[in-house]
Design an enzyme around this catalytic site. Sequence first.
Site, PDB file in Angstrom:
ATOM      1  N   TYR A 168     -31.777 -29.660 -57.313  1.00 20.36           N
ATOM      2  CA  TYR A 168     -30.762 -29.853 -56.281  1.00 20.36           C
ATOM      3  C   TYR A 168     -31.142 -31.018 -55.365  1.00 20.36           C
ATOM      4  CZ  TYR A 168     -27.517 -28.330 -52.555  1.00 20.36           C
ATOM      5  OH  TYR A 168     -26.515 -28.249 -51.609  1.00 20.36           O
ATOM      6  N   LYS A 172     -29.000 -34.418 -54.891  1.00 22.28           N
ATOM      7  CA  LYS A 172     -28.460 -34.747 -53.574  1.00 22.28           C
ATOM      8  C   LYS A 172     -29.009 -36.064 -53.045  1.00 22.28           C
ATOM      9  CE  LYS A 172     -25.601 -31.342 -52.855  1.00 22.28           C
ATOM     10  NZ  LYS A 172     -24.148 -31.634 -52.833  1.00 22.28           N
TER      11      LYS A 172
END
Length: 303
Positions: A168, A172
């Site tokens: 993640y 991101k």
Amino acid sequence: MGSLEGRVAIVTGGGRGIGASISRMFAAEGAKLVINDLGSSPDGQGGDQGPARDVATEIVANGGQAVADGGDIADVATGQRLVDLALEHYGKLDVLVNVAGILRDKMIFNLPEEDWDAVIRVHLRGHFSTIKPAAAYWRSQRNPDGHYRIINFTSDSALQGSPGQPNYAAAKMGIIGLTASTANALGRYGVTANAIAPGAVTRLTQTVPDEKRVGEGIDDSVSPDNIAPIVTYLAGTSSDWLSGRTIGAMGYEVKLWNNPEVVSTVASDGPWNLDDLTAKVEKDFRPLADGLHPSIFMGQLPS
């Protein structure tokens, strides 16, 4: 008249959580919407047409305009279809908001490659799938005063290095780079691009602590509704001055993150002698880097 009166927006992940809050505020401010949401589980499994359809139906019932799409945003055909839907139903596109995402949290030493691939796919490919056709449309308009907007979603997980979210965090942080590149590439066509790093309790976050609960709901300070106002501002026509930046939004605070910058430099007159380099790095870099030492995360041991 609302601040987004007459503007046309796509919102991915717009059927639940932060995306739904954005969709509702956009509609309340006069925007016409294409709402996309696969309706999957938090880890990206399955699908349900209901969330996108329900928010669109609610908006229409309240006098607004919205159409729903339940496609997989990581499929490039879905991104193209969303742009086509905006043009077909409303004749133009002004704003693209990329919220959709999933979580598959594991420490790096326990992370299956399929979980790495799935998270990277939804976040990075999902942003690419919408930005490419939107950018192509805006480029074709040749309108440097178009007030066109790309609003991407990054995370503090990337900015601060959440230890249990390597996939993640990587995705991101990639979105921050994509946002900067897009801002630089599309400014001449009247497009701004910014990223939001939100903080709110949604189904993608961890279970809400008891102290954050109010009855069966949650404390207003961690509501996803608090993210929508800054996104709505960025979607309007008065935010042309801001592009290529990351904005933090959590509770009742909005923050401007700095862009990466050089904080110290050491130099040599020629090829480095290792001892000289070591001495200079220890003297000049170490005091500045100590605050970023990985030990700040010790004691936080996600599964």
